[in-house]
Structures are given as structure tokens and as C-alpha cells.
Motif scaffolding. Structure first.
Motif, PDB file in Angstrom:
ATOM      1  N   ALA A   1     -56.848  74.562  13.919  1.00  0.00           N
ATOM      2  CA  ALA A   1     -58.134  73.955  14.300  1.00  0.00           C
ATOM      3  C   ALA A   1     -59.230  75.016  14.354  1.00  0.00           C
ATOM      4  O   ALA A   1     -60.356  74.796  13.882  1.00  0.00           O
ATOM      5  CB  ALA A   1     -58.001  73.253  15.654  1.00  0.00           C
ATOM      6  N   LEU A   2     -58.900  76.171  14.905  1.00  0.00           N
ATOM      7  CA  LEU A   2     -59.866  77.266  14.987  1.00  0.00           C
ATOM      8  C   LEU A   2     -60.217  77.769  13.582  1.00  0.00           C
ATOM      9  O   LEU A   2     -61.387  78.010  13.276  1.00  0.00           O
ATOM     10  CB  LEU A   2     -59.296  78.399  15.831  1.00  0.00           C
TER      11      LEU A   2
ATOM     12  N   VAL B   1     -53.874  82.788  20.460  1.00  0.00           N
ATOM     13  CA  VAL B   1     -54.524  81.469  20.428  1.00  0.00           C
ATOM     14  C   VAL B   1     -53.771  80.517  21.351  1.00  0.00           C
ATOM     15  O   VAL B   1     -52.549  80.381  21.266  1.00  0.00           O
ATOM     16  CB  VAL B   1     -54.550  80.910  19.005  1.00  0.00           C
TER      17      VAL B   1
ATOM     18  N   PHE C   1     -64.213  78.964  21.641  1.00  0.00           N
ATOM     19  CA  PHE C   1     -65.028  79.446  20.524  1.00  0.00           C
ATOM     20  C   PHE C   1     -66.275  78.581  20.369  1.00  0.00           C
ATOM     21  O   PHE C   1     -67.364  79.100  20.079  1.00  0.00           O
ATOM     22  CB  PHE C   1     -64.232  79.447  19.219  1.00  0.00           C
ATOM     23  N   ASP C   2     -66.135  77.275  20.534  1.00  0.00           N
ATOM     24  CA  ASP C   2     -67.304  76.392  20.450  1.00  0.00           C
ATOM     25  C   ASP C   2     -68.361  76.803  21.470  1.00  0.00           C
ATOM     26  O   ASP C   2     -69.557  76.829  21.162  1.00  0.00           O
ATOM     27  CB  ASP C   2     -66.886  74.947  20.678  1.00  0.00           C
TER      28      ASP C   2
ATOM     29  N   ASP D   1     -53.541  74.727  17.272  1.00  0.00           N
ATOM     30  CA  ASP D   1     -54.841  75.202  17.735  1.00  0.00           C
ATOM     31  C   ASP D   1     -55.374  76.316  16.850  1.00  0.00           C
ATOM     32  O   ASP D   1     -56.587  76.435  16.655  1.00  0.00           O
ATOM     33  CB  ASP D   1     -54.731  75.657  19.189  1.00  0.00           C
TER      34      ASP D   1
ATOM     35  N   THR E   1     -58.437  77.800  23.125  1.00  0.00           N
ATOM     36  CA  THR E   1     -59.191  78.726  22.286  1.00  0.00           C
ATOM     37  C   THR E   1     -60.246  78.053  21.410  1.00  0.00           C
ATOM     38  O   THR E   1     -61.384  78.537  21.347  1.00  0.00           O
ATOM     39  CB  THR E   1     -58.234  79.568  21.428  1.00  0.00           C
ATOM     40  N   PRO E   2     -59.945  76.944  20.714  1.00  0.00           N
ATOM     41  CA  PRO E   2     -61.007  76.322  19.905  1.00  0.00           C
ATOM     42  C   PRO E   2     -62.224  75.912  20.740  1.00  0.00           C
ATOM     43  O   PRO E   2     -63.366  76.108  20.303  1.00  0.00           O
ATOM     44  CB  PRO E   2     -60.298  75.105  19.292  1.00  0.00           C
ATOM     45  N   LYS E   3     -61.984  75.359  21.921  1.00  0.00           N
ATOM     46  CA  LYS E   3     -63.102  74.968  22.785  1.00  0.00           C
ATOM     47  C   LYS E   3     -63.883  76.182  23.245  1.00  0.00           C
ATOM     48  O   LYS E   3     -65.125  76.153  23.303  1.00  0.00           O
ATOM     49  CB  LYS E   3     -62.579  74.190  23.995  1.00  0.00           C
TER      50      LYS E   3
ATOM     51  N   ARG F   1     -60.200  76.148  10.796  1.00  0.00           N
ATOM     52  CA  ARG F   1     -61.066  75.191  10.100  1.00  0.00           C
ATOM     53  C   ARG F   1     -62.502  75.292  10.617  1.00  0.00           C
ATOM     54  O   ARG F   1     -63.455  75.123   9.840  1.00  0.00           O
ATOM     55  CB  ARG F   1     -60.522  73.777  10.247  1.00  0.00           C
ATOM     56  N   ARG F   2     -62.667  75.551  11.895  1.00  0.00           N
ATOM     57  CA  ARG F   2     -64.015  75.779  12.417  1.00  0.00           C
ATOM     58  C   ARG F   2     -64.642  76.989  11.724  1.00  0.00           C
ATOM     59  O   ARG F   2     -65.802  76.965  11.323  1.00  0.00           O
ATOM     60  CB  ARG F   2     -63.971  76.018  13.928  1.00  0.00           C
ATOM     61  N   TRP F   3     -63.883  78.069  11.634  1.00  0.00           N
ATOM     62  CA  TRP F   3     -64.404  79.285  11.016  1.00  0.00           C
ATOM     63  C   TRP F   3     -64.807  79.041   9.564  1.00  0.00           C
ATOM     64  O   TRP F   3     -65.836  79.532   9.115  1.00  0.00           O
ATOM     65  CB  TRP F   3     -63.372  80.410  11.110  1.00  0.00           C
TER      66      TRP F   3
END
Length: 293
Positions: free
Chosen positions: A92-93, A56, A64-65, A89, A60-62, A95-97
Motif C-alpha cells: 500500500a505504501l 513497515v 506517510f499520508d 501495508d 505506516t501508510p497513514k 503504491r502511494r509512492w
């Protein structure tokens, strides 16, 4: 397992060789690269899953978005093969999941060949911050053969010779701050204090601690022993229509090593510690910087 100030240690993992009719994704080199997402189609009659391989980073979060934008991922399963990465990060990822209701497991996706259907090989690694991505799943399954390993927060640019390095009060503040953030995340995701306790007891000059089956339960990293709850079975269609196949897990979408891999995996090389993010969460593309894990 842990990282400090968004700096995490990228750890190496063993190479899994290719079988004669299928190829296992997620090689040693891929685990050292930034995390990549791919959709593995499970044809013809079942839903696929998300393969997440690598470390990560701040991007990485962006990414995945962007990956999720054109797909219906609510309730999907992520198959992890990762050495960790940036602490902030990764949280953050994760929490998105959780917001997507995603389920998580550990494994290496096997590319179908000659008309074969996609499979998942259980021999894979989830280390460092990957453990907290695993924790973010609404339902969590770890197959026999998967390696889930944790270790202590440290300053990433000094992890190779941690006892000889010097540290400032600012360094310690960063570590303490991120332990607090990670603790809150752990409890928000339904983990236990035992997970933090196990990880924080392993200094960087010792080998990572591999969680036993009992410890996976103790830390609440595993919520089910039935693979059918996270991956579609091999011979039937949707997961929702599947009965509990806990009695014969290797006949489901996970395959045994004898099926997925032609030769036995090589032994794990000694872990290497590589800083990959600034304390603020930005990516350090060339040189190690501050804390990580």
C-alpha cells in the motif's frame, strides 16, 4: 524479502558509528522500530529528500499520508534503511509512492553539523519488504556499499524453527494468497519474475540472499547508475540542472564510508525474525502471530 499475510520479519542490520562532524541516522535499534519519515534539508541551494528508517507496520501508510500532507513531495526521493515489515501495508505504501512519482535509493542520512551540508552514507540495508518499497520508485538507484537482501515467505510465528513447526491448510492458503498479491505488485511496479524467484528460493533457516549488481539489474530494482538522477549533487543546485555525473558518483550527495563514518561498520549480526502484524494487516504490538517474512 517477502512477507505472508501482512506479517513480515524484522531483520537486524549492522551499526554505523558516528563521524567526528556528522551523525549517521538509522541505527540498529531504529531499524527494529516502526518506520519513521523525516525531511532532510539540503541547504542552501538544493532540494532535500525523505529519510525512511525502520519496519513497515499497519500504521505506516497513514503516517506517510500525514507526513505528506504539509509537504510538496511529488518527484521527491526516499532514502531507505529498513528491515522490511508488513507485506500488505508495504505494498500500500509503495503504491502511494508510485502515485507521487517518488524516486528511491538505499542509504543513511547524515545529519549536518558545524555548517556542513546534509549527506547520505551508502552503508545501509534494504531487506525483506523494503526491497519492494525500493521497487516502487519511478527511478531507482542502489549505491556501492548498500546491502539489498531477500528471502522467502514464511509464517512469522514459526520462522525461528520453521522445519520443526506444524502448519495448517489455512496457513498455506494465506501464504499462497500473499504470493499472488506480491507477484501482481511486482509486475505493476516494473519488476521481473526473477525477483520473486530469487526470494522464494531462500528458506527461513538459511541466510538472506544478498543481490549482486547483476541481480539488481536482472530484477529491475536498479534503473540508473547515476546518483545525480535521484539525489542533488554536492556542489550544484537543483537536480534538474545537473549533467550526468555517473563518472564520479562519490562526489555527489552520496559520501564514501571514509567521509561519513569514523570507524568501519560492525559486521552484521545474525538476522532475527519478529512477527509484527496480524494476517489481516493489524498490528501485533506484543506477541508474534502468523505468517510474515
Amino acid at each position: 524479502m517477502l512477507c505472508a499475510a501482512a506479517l513480515c520479519i524484522a531483520l537486524t542490520a549492522p551499526v554505523v558509528t558516528s563521524g567526528s562532524s556528522a551523525r549517521v541516522t538509522g541505527t540498529l535499534e531504529e531499524r527494529k522500530l516502526p518506520m519513521k519519515f523525516s525531511w532532510v534539508a539540503c541547504q542552501p541551494n538544493c532540494r532535500g529528500w525523505i529519510s525512511a528508517v525502520g519496519i513497515v507496520t499497519a500504521e505506516t501508510p497513514k503516517e506517510f499520508d500525514e507526513f505528506a500532507r504539509e509537504r510538496q513531495l511529488r518527484g521527491a526521493t526516499v532514502v531507505l534503511d529498513s528491515s522490511g515489515g508488513s507485506v500488505n501495508d508495504a505494498m500500500a505504501l509503495g503504491r502511494r509512492w508510485r502515485n507521487y512519482g517518488i524516486m528511491t535509493t538505499v542509504g543513511s542520512s547524515v545529519d549536518p553539523r558545524n555548517g556542513d551540508r546534509a549527506e547520505v552514507a551508502s552503508h545501509a540495508y534494504c531487506e525483506s519488504m523494503c526491497v519492494f518499497l525500493l521497487l516502487s520508485g519511478k527511478t531507482r538507484y542502489v549505491p556501492d556499499g548498500a546491502r539489498v537482501r531477500v528471502h522467502q515467505i514464511w509464517m512469522g510465528d514459526r520462522a525461528d524453527d520453521a522445519r520443526a513447526a506444524s502448519y495448517t491448510a489455512q496457513d498455506m492458503m494465506i501464504v499462497e494468497r500473499d504470493i499472488g498479491r506480491l507477484a501482481k505488485y511486482t509486475f505493476d511496479m516494473g519488476g521481473t519474475g526473477d525477483l520473486l524467484s530469487l526470494a522464494l528460493s531462500v528458506p527461513p533457516w538459511e541466510d538472506l540472499h544478498e543481490l549482486s549488481r547483476d541481480e539488481l539489474r536482472l530484477t529491475n530494482l536498479v534503473t540508473t547508475d547515476a546518483v545525480a538522477e535521484v539525489l542533488p549533487p554536492r556542489d550544484t543546485a537543483p537536480v534538474a540542472a545537473v549533467a550526468d555525473l555517473n563518472a564520479k558518483p562519490v562526489q555527489d550527495r552520496f559520501v564514501s564510508e571514509a567521509v561519513a563514518v569514523e570507524d568501519k561498520a560492525l559486521p552484521a549480526p545474525k538476522a532475527t525474525k519478529t512477527a509484527e502484524a496480524h494476517p489481516t494487516g493489524g498490528l501485533a504490538a506484543t506477541a508474534p502471530v502468523q505468517p510474515q517474512r
